[in-house]
Design an enzyme around this catalytic site. Structure first.
Site, mmCIF file in Angstrom:
data_model
loop_
_atom_site.group_PDB
_atom_site.id
_atom_site.type_symbol
_atom_site.label_atom_id
_atom_site.label_comp_id
_atom_site.label_asym_id
_atom_site.label_seq_id
_atom_site.Cartn_x
_atom_site.Cartn_y
_atom_site.Cartn_z
ATOM 1 C CD GLU A 288 -3.042 -1.066 2.245
ATOM 2 O OE1 GLU A 288 -2.751 -0.510 3.313
ATOM 3 O OE2 GLU A 288 -4.146 -1.576 2.008
ATOM 4 N NE ARG A 321 1.182 -4.697 9.601
ATOM 5 C CZ ARG A 321 0.239 -4.143 8.846
ATOM 6 N NH1 ARG A 321 0.565 -3.410 7.789
ATOM 7 N NH2 ARG A 321 -1.024 -4.322 9.104
ATOM 8 C CG ASP A 361 -7.690 -5.085 5.646
ATOM 9 O OD1 ASP A 361 -7.040 -5.254 6.692
ATOM 10 O OD2 ASP A 361 -7.918 -3.960 5.146
ATOM 11 C CD GLU A 383 -1.328 -6.453 11.803
ATOM 12 O OE1 GLU A 383 -0.104 -6.570 11.574
ATOM 13 O OE2 GLU A 383 -2.050 -5.653 11.197
ATOM 14 C CD GLU A 389 -9.810 -0.735 8.380
ATOM 15 O OE1 GLU A 389 -8.849 -1.222 9.005
ATOM 16 O OE2 GLU A 389 -9.743 -0.409 7.179
ATOM 17 C CG HIS A 517 -13.091 -5.433 1.266
ATOM 18 N ND1 HIS A 517 -13.354 -4.108 0.996
ATOM 19 C CD2 HIS A 517 -11.804 -5.493 1.663
ATOM 20 C CE1 HIS A 517 -12.255 -3.402 1.214
ATOM 21 N NE2 HIS A 517 -11.300 -4.214 1.640
ATOM 22 C CD1 TRP A 539 -7.833 -1.864 -2.083
ATOM 23 C CD2 TRP A 539 -7.620 0.291 -2.663
ATOM 24 N NE1 TRP A 539 -6.570 -1.454 -1.698
ATOM 25 C CE2 TRP A 539 -6.419 -0.129 -2.043
ATOM 26 C CE3 TRP A 539 -7.716 1.605 -3.118
ATOM 27 C CZ2 TRP A 539 -5.335 0.723 -1.858
ATOM 28 C CZ3 TRP A 539 -6.627 2.457 -2.931
ATOM 29 C CH2 TRP A 539 -5.453 2.025 -2.308
HETATM 30 C C1 GCU Z 1 -6.134 -1.792 6.025
HETATM 31 C C2 GCU Z 1 -6.474 -0.433 6.553
HETATM 32 C C3 GCU Z 1 -5.347 0.537 6.366
HETATM 33 C C4 GCU Z 1 -4.072 -0.056 6.955
HETATM 34 C C5 GCU Z 1 -3.803 -1.415 6.350
HETATM 35 C C6 GCU Z 1 -2.641 -2.143 7.003
HETATM 36 O O1 GCU Z 1 -6.064 -1.785 4.641
HETATM 37 O O2 GCU Z 1 -7.632 0.043 5.911
HETATM 38 O O3 GCU Z 1 -5.685 1.729 6.995
HETATM 39 O O4 GCU Z 1 -2.995 0.776 6.729
HETATM 40 O O5 GCU Z 1 -4.923 -2.234 6.549
HETATM 41 O O6 GCU Z 1 -2.896 -3.055 7.780
HETATM 42 O O7 GCU Z 1 -1.499 -1.832 6.729
#
Ligand code: GCU
Length: 671
Positions: A288, A321, A361, A383, A389, A517, A539
């Protein structure tokens, strides 16, 4: 007068009942604790604070270098602070491992001991919980050790005070004031964490700001560490993999470059010079938008091992991670396994790969991530997400312990039947491995810490399950309810009803049969199955639900993306066959025809309507149950919870209406 704003969390030390207070006071006349360190001092202070309301007599509290046997006393000390006579009185085989504790009745006294000071700290909090929950403290013979070595909160806190996916106000850390001003909340946060066995805190967001590694911020972090140390908590920092370039001014952050390695060595030495018990680095790499070793043609092992080598002389660890997705994979759910599995055995012994509980997620429900039980030569951390969220955030009361239990109890068959995720994660399974569970924190600057008076239940449950994944959901709910709300039976009944039933309600009104999702783009709160926004296909809700006139759900079978074959054979076969795939995971693994009959006898189309309706009813029941507490509670607490439950009920109706009107169009033949 006890506070009603939730600030005290589960540590309000309200007496359970008058008769129990009398019993406890008759048993504990004196308290002898060991002197000698910050942690032992914190223990004595906590006992003093708690007993001032849990006992009704004046008790003597004496702190000595060595603790001797005394009658009618509570004796608290690490094993090496007990005198010879007291050691000789210990029953055989009653010492715990590692940072565990023993709580033992010895004649008419009680001893809390352990091999380490941290063990004594955890044992003392456990003992206080016995008193808070009205348990007998006679004939005690408790020995308990943590299931995993690292029990860590991950704060997604930004340095400007905002919190990514935080719903409880601003960050707790007041970076602008630090290191000069130390907010008293740092200590109360650490007390609460220690009381449930949490021993690590990552202070900043995985999406990092590079200046966390500047000298200025290292000093600020050191000030926080100096408070946390008293409660056995070590701090970690999330770091940007490109820091040597972005902060250090080097032309590269290639993990094989000599200057880059030297930069990390110097930075690490600087950190340890002011934080000698620094835990290590957490890294979100090549994910990301966060940079990582791929930029330089290196892989996750090259990147993490370089940092591992740098931290190794200090006893620090790298938490790397596995939340990666993107190029080169048709199914996002498969990506982490595809990238990491081939690297099994290549990571250094102080590198830990941190894997989200499920392959996508933090959805309301996901099947287990195939990397659990999939990499047996690598340290694997799990994790979990405590902040909700995708589960109604700060508004919906959803107790997550049932979800986490389902995850921990899942049998991966990695080493035959009985290979549960919990046993895979546990230290006892393999003493050579570093084990850990991380939880993305739901804590913020709100007076009640976590957005409502109920949300701290998830912080509590996280710590308790990290310590002992064999605890039942009921046990955890009982403990938290009494410690937080007191012993009024009517209130307890409602609190426990909400705790025990809220996750199922949420699954039913949001994502029946493992839809996933389908939340609104970006903020992930409300329903938006039709949403077409977002710069990436994976997404978008449509990528996941795949509704069409033929049916609903993502085909991850061998005829589809074959994600099922990332699991061990019996599990893979079970998921692959629509007849044996547990219905709770149905739409995760199968594109199911609308007229397919479920075990209820209803077609998919009917079942979807049925479950959404059921979810709304369940949300209404949560609210109605709470209404019964009105005569028993102060207005402030009663109304603050009711407000949330009203929102939850209204939102449940919105989920039902939006999702059914969208999905049923396809069932009626829309393409
Ligand atoms: C999700 C979340 C993000 C976060 C990401 C992560 O996608 O929406 O805000 O940064 O997880 O775990 O790195």
């Amino acid at each position: 007068m006890k506070r009603t704003d939730g600030y005290e969390l589960w540590l309000s030390y309200s007496p359970y009942s008058e008769s129990m207070t009398k019993k406890y006071s008759a048993i504990i006349k004196n308290v002898y604790t060991a002197l000698g360190s910050e942690i032992l001092d914190a223990v004595s202070d906590e006992i003093e604070l708690a007993f001032s309301s849990l006992l009704d007599t004046n008790f003597l509290l004496e702190r000595n270098e060595t603790v001797r046997f005394n009658n009618s006393s509570l004796l608290i000390a690490p094993y090496d602070h007990l005198d010879d006579d007291l050691c000789a009185r210990l029953p055989p085989n009653k010492l715990p491992d590692g940072d565990g504790y023993s709580i033992l009745s010895i004649q008419d006294s009680i001893l809390i001991t352990g091999l380490t000071e941290k063990g004594v700290l955890y044992g003392s909090f456990y003992f206080l919980r016995l008193l808070q929950t009205g348990k007998s403290i006679e004939n005690l013979s408790i020995v308990s050790s943590p299931a995993v070595k690292w029990r860590i909160l991950n704060h997604w806190d930004n340095l400007d005070g905002s919190v990514e996916r935080g719903y409880a106000g601003k960050s707790l850390w007041k970076w602008k004031e630090l290191p000069k001003l130390i907010d008293p909340r740092y200590k109360d946060y650490a007390r609460a964490c220690a009381s449930i066995g949490i021993n690590g805190a990552v202070l900043n967001n995985v999406n990092t700001q590079v200046y966390i590694l500047s000298q200025e911020y290292i000093e600020k972090a050191a000030a926080i560490a100096s408070i946390f140390r008293h409660f056995g908590i070590r701090i970690f920092l999330s770091v940007n993999f490109s820091s040597p370039a972005l902060l250090g001014g080097l032309g590269t952050a290639d993990p094989c470059d000599k200057n880059v390695i030297q930069w990390w060595k110097e930075k690490t030495a600087e950190i340890y010079s002011v934080i000698p018990d620094f835990g290590g680095f957490l890294v979100k790499a090549d994910s990301e938008g966060q940079p990582g070793p791929y930029i330089y043609g290196r892989d996750h092992a090259d990147g993490s091992n370089m940092l591992g080598r740098v931290l190794e002389p200090y006893g620090g660890i790298v938490i790397w991670r596995a939340f990666v997705y993107g190029q080169g994979e048709t199914d996002r759910a498969k990506k982490a396994y595809s990238d990491f599995k081939p690297l099994d055995g290549k990571f250094l012994s102080n590198v830990c790969v941190q894997v989200k509980n499920g392959p996508i997620d933090f959805q309301p429900r996901e099947p287990i991530h195939p990397l659990f039980g999939g990499m047996d030569k690598t340290n694997i951390f799990m994790e979990l997400q405590i902040t909700q969220e995708y589960l109604g955030q700060g508004n919906h009361l959803v107790f997550l312990a049932p979800m986490w239990k389902e995850i921990l109890d899942f049998d991966t068959f990695a080493n035959g039947k009985g290979s549960t995720v919990g046993s895979f994660l546990a230290a006892k399974a393999d003493v050579k491995r570093i084990t850990g569970i991380s939880g993305v924190s739901n804590i913020g600057s709100d007076k009640n810490w976590c957005a409502s008076l109920f949300h701290p239940a998830n912080w509590y449950a996280f710590g308790r399950l990290c310590w002992d994944n064999t605890l039942s959901v009921e046990e955890i709910a009982d403990e938290w309810a009494v410690c937080t709300w007191g012993a009024n039976q009517k209130v307890l009944e409602a609190v426990k009803y909400i705790l025990m039933n809220s996750w199922q309600a949420c699954l039913d009104y949001m994502t029946p049969l493992c839809l996933h999702h389908i939340m609104r783009y970006n903020h992930h709160y409300g329903p938006d199955p039709a949403c077409d926004e977002g710069s990436r296909e994976d997404w978008k809700p449509k990528y996941y639900h795949r509704a069409d006139s033929a049916g609903l759900g993502f085909d991850r079978t061998r005829n589809g993306t074959d994600a099922v074959d990332q699991y061990h054979k019996p599990v893979a076969d079970m998921f692959d066959d629509i007849k044996t795939c547990p219905e709770k995971y149905l739409l995760w693994f199968h594109h199911v025809p609308w007229d397919y009959k479920l075990s209820s006898g209803r077609s998919l189309k009917e079942e979807l309507s049925y479950v959404y309706e059921k979810g709304v009813k369940e949300a209404e029941d949560l609210r109605n149950k709470w209404l019964e507490t009105k005569p028993e509670l102060d207005k402030k607490r009663f109304e603050s919870v009711l407000d949330k439950l009203n929102i939850q009920y209204e939102d449940a109706k919105e989920w039902r209406d939006v999702c059914l009107s969208y999905f049923l169009k396809f069932a009626e033949g829309e393409k």
